[in-house]
Design an enzyme around this catalytic site. Structure first.
Site: not given
Ligand code: ATP
Ligand code: LTN
Length: 327
Positions: A111, A195, A198
């Site tokens: 980030k 990945k 969001k």
């Molecule tokens: P950001 O994109 O802002 O880093 P994020 O989508 O990773 O956010 P988080 O709030 O960090 O979302 O994650 C919430 C949960 O969802 C965490 O346990 C994370 O590991 C899981 N998660 C997020 N994206 C994925 C993905 N693509 N596949 C599987 N698990 C995910």
């Protein structure tokens, strides 16, 4: 009963990755553990966010938790900022961590590398893992179910807790990561080596509350390969493997079963089947989310959850304050 704890940041629209990698796992565990699930709203502040958007995201996240089947009678469901002990213990743990270990965190490196002026990297982004450690250690969590990207933060939490226990003669339970059985990492549909995320909105991300026709379109145009065989091979066929993972977790069918059915039927046919499964799941979810938002139960659920969480957190914080000589 063992304690399990996890949280999600309200930083954007929740994605299919969050749903499969996190929320569906939480639901599957709620009968077997003392469970705490929270909205990590303080964590959402580590990068700039519009206040109105933060409020909306938070409401949507709680509604999604409930719509997916988290039961507030079984799970302590709360908002991090409602329990002030998180921020307080976060500070204490920031004092127990060092610049070296925090600089090595992959999420921080990713980030912060996107911020061109290094002088303006937010301090909150840097100390994020110490707040996450506080979230976990406040409740003596045994298990922390997260996606693979968060494993490093739980390991750091263990290091900080062990260090604290050595220095002050105990205080914290050492938590363990629980990785999702499958679907620990759902990848982007447009770049299947990355990945699905969001905070990087693009055509590769399926948002849970998005227009269904648009989501179908994104699946139909998912990036794949040229050999036209539906077969799981993460290294050489990341796009198809990602779609197989999505379909397998949502339909509760094994990958082999899906390979057998779709192997030679062509990618278009397979993508349509994936889209059908995803869309029918999202449609049901969206209907429930709308009902929950209309019902007005959200504030009551949060109030009750934060009271229960606070009762546990305040005890732990007092103990830690005693250990370090503040009491
Ligand atoms: P950001 O994109 O802002 O880093 P994020 O989508 O990773 O956010 P988080 O709030 O960090 O979302 O994650 C919430 C949960 O969802 C965490 O346990 C994370 O590991 C899981 N998660 C997020 N994206 C994925 C993905 N693509 N596949 C599987 N698990 C995910
Ligand atoms: N850092 C996590 C969200 C999070 C979390 C936690 C997960 C904050 N505190 C405590 C598990 C336990 C993330 O970015 N997904």
């Amino acid at each position: 009963m063992k304690t399990m704890l996890s949280g999600i940041k309200p930083t954007g629209q929740l994605t299919l990755g969050n749903y499969i990698g996190a929320i569906k796992q939480f639901i599957s565990y709620q009968n077997d553990y003392e469970m705490l699930i929270f909205i990590a709203d303080l964590h959402a502040l580590t990068l700039p966010i519009d206040p109105k958007e933060l409020k909306e995201n938070t409401e949507n996240l709680i509604a999604i938790y409930l719509a997916c089947g988290l039961d507030p009678n079984k799970v302590i469901l709360f908002k991090q900022s409602d329990v002030h002990e998180h921020a307080e213990l976060g500070y204490i743990l920031a004092c127990q961590s060092n610049m070296g270990e925090l600089s090595r965190m992959t999420q921080y490196k990713d980030k912060s590398s996107k911020i061109s002026n290094k002088e303006s990297i937010p301090t909150g982004l840097f100390i994020y893992p110490t707040l996450m450690a506080a979230d976990i250690l406040l409740y003596d969590a045994d298990y922390v179910p997260v996606g693979i990207d968060q494993k490093q933060h739980v390991e750091l939490t263990r290091d900080i807790a062990e260090r604290f226990n050595r220095t002050y003669g105990g205080g914290f339970k050492i938590p363990e990561t629980v990785l999702a059985r499958s679907g620990a990492k759902i990848n982007s549909l447009s770049d299947p080596n990355k990945k699905m995320s969001k905070s990087e909105s693009d055509k590769g991300t399926i948002y849970l509350l998005d227009d269904l026709a648009l989501s179908r379109k994104k699946i139909m145009s998912a990036v794949t390969d040229m050999d036209n065989e539906v077969r799981f091979d993460m290294e050489n066929k990341p796009g198809i493997s990602n779609l197989l993972t999505i379909m397998s977790t949502l339909s509760n069918r094994s990958i082999e079963d899906l390979e057998n059915e779709y192997r030679h039927g062509g990618y278009g046919n397979f993508k349509k089947a994936v889209a059908d499964v995803v869309i029918s799941e999202l449609e049901a979810l969206q209907n429930k989310v709308n009902e929950i938002k209309k019902s007005g139960i959200i504030s009551q659920v949060l109030l009750e959850g934060s009271k229960k969480a606070e009762a546990l957190a305040s005890k732990k914080l007092e103990l830690i304050y005693k250990k370090i000589g503040l009491r």
